[in-house]
Design an enzyme around this catalytic site. Structure first.
Site, short mmCIF file in Angstrom:
data_model
loop_
_atom_site.label_atom_id
_atom_site.label_comp_id
_atom_site.label_asym_id
_atom_site.label_seq_id
_atom_site.Cartn_x
_atom_site.Cartn_y
_atom_site.Cartn_z
N ASP A 15 39.57 53.69 -47.03
CA ASP A 15 38.88 52.61 -46.33
C ASP A 15 39.03 51.35 -47.19
OD1 ASP A 15 36.90 51.19 -44.74
OD2 ASP A 15 35.51 51.58 -46.40
N ASP A 17 36.82 47.88 -46.76
CA ASP A 17 35.56 47.18 -47.07
C ASP A 17 34.55 48.11 -47.71
OD1 ASP A 17 36.00 44.46 -46.06
OD2 ASP A 17 36.36 45.51 -44.17
N HIS A 89 34.57 34.64 -34.79
CA HIS A 89 35.20 35.61 -35.66
C HIS A 89 36.46 35.05 -36.31
CE1 HIS A 89 37.28 39.39 -36.86
NE2 HIS A 89 36.07 39.62 -37.31
N THR A 131 38.72 46.63 -40.37
CA THR A 131 38.83 45.18 -40.58
C THR A 131 40.17 44.63 -40.07
OG1 THR A 131 38.11 43.47 -42.16
CG2 THR A 131 39.84 44.97 -42.89
N SER A 132 40.29 43.31 -40.12
CA SER A 132 41.48 42.63 -39.57
C SER A 132 42.62 42.64 -40.59
CB SER A 132 41.12 41.17 -39.26
OG SER A 132 39.85 41.09 -38.66
N ASP A 190 32.94 54.53 -48.03
CA ASP A 190 31.72 54.03 -48.69
C ASP A 190 30.50 54.07 -47.79
OD1 ASP A 190 32.82 51.78 -47.10
OD2 ASP A 190 31.00 50.80 -47.86
#
Ligand code: XBP
Ligand code: MG
Length: 251
Positions: A15, A17, A89, A131-132, A190
């Site tokens: 992952d 973030d 965003h 995420t992007s 996380d």
């Protein structure tokens, strides 16, 4: 001798973030800057953001907050709301990207060493995140260098997996592209949503919580560790094989 009926660890799936780096303070600041630039009068403090993180994905998080603020918001599927969320965003992503490029976020302890060790030992590496793509690029280019993507065989993100964690889509697509079964891979996460997504895809999962996620329920994790600082590939190999149900006659 290798037990071919019980193959060892072949890939690590990260992952981004909160796992590769503590990014959420920078995401939070970027959301607030976007809201201020649009003159919305919205401000998320850390306590509120900790709760909002239960909604994965920045666009989904903005929409969730807006709906909570204005329950009468009718136009949920309509272009007006959708366009506003998209604009907010995009603004937030630009602010975040700039902050990360300026060095606002560092990799968590042990992350780069583990990536280098895994790569040296011939394990495949992958990224599975909500995420992007520009955010991944900004973080890893700044932290690792221009050749950062050479480390990763597969990257699945918001642009390829629209169903956000805890849905397992991003992990299932990662496994498919790796051409590996879940039992020979290990996910590193996380958050509870990340853990749910990974385990729903059948992946043994190590969790390294952070300040935003330490209160989450990590039932089902292979290990919950303060960080990857002291983790070796040998340990990950052992834990992965130990996580499998024992077969009759195998002891
Ligand atoms: C992380 C997220 C992300 C970031 C914001 O979840 O939910 O949405 O907070 O990024 P995970 P975007 O670590 O479980 O993948 O605004 O680009 O969505
Ligand atoms: Mg995460």
């Amino acid at each position: 001798m290798t037990d071919v009926s019980n193959p060892g660890l072949q890939a690590l799936i990260f992952d981004v973030d909160g796992t590769l780096a503590d990014t959420e303070h920078a995401h939070l600041a970027a959301f607030n800057q976007a809201f201020a630039r649009e003159g919305l009068g919205w401000h998320w403090d850390e306590a509120l953001y900790t709760r909002l993180l239960e909604v994965s994905g920045g666009k989904e998080r903005i929409l969730h907050y807006w709906r909570a603020l204005e329950p009468e918001l009718k136009d949920i599927g309509g272009a007006g709301v959708r366009d506003t969320v998209e604009r907010l965003h995009a603004l937030k992503t630009a602010v975040y990207e700039e902050a990360v490029q300026q060095g606002a976020v560092k990799l968590r302890p042990g992350v780069l060493r583990l990536i280098e060790d895994a790569s040296r030992e011939g394990l495949a590496l992958a990224i599975a995140t909500t995420t992007s793509p520009v955010n991944i690029m900004a973080l890893l280019r700044t932290a690792i260098g221009p050749d950062w993507s050479d480390y990763f065989t597969v990257i699945e993100d918001a642009s390829t997996a629209p169903l956000k964690k805890p849905h397992p889509q991003v992990y299932l697509q990662t496994l498919k592209r790796l051409g590996l079964s879940a039992q020979v891979c290990l996910a590193i996460e996380d958050s509870a949503n990340g853990l749910k997504a990974a385990t729903a895809a059948g992946l043994p999962t190590v969790v390294t919580p952070n300040g935003f996620t330490s209160h989450h329920d990590f039932t089902g994790a292979l290990r919950v560790l303060p960080s990857l600082a002291d983790v070796t590939i040998a340990q990950l190999r052992t834990w992965t094989v130990e996580s499998r149900p024992s077969r009759p006659g195998s002891t």
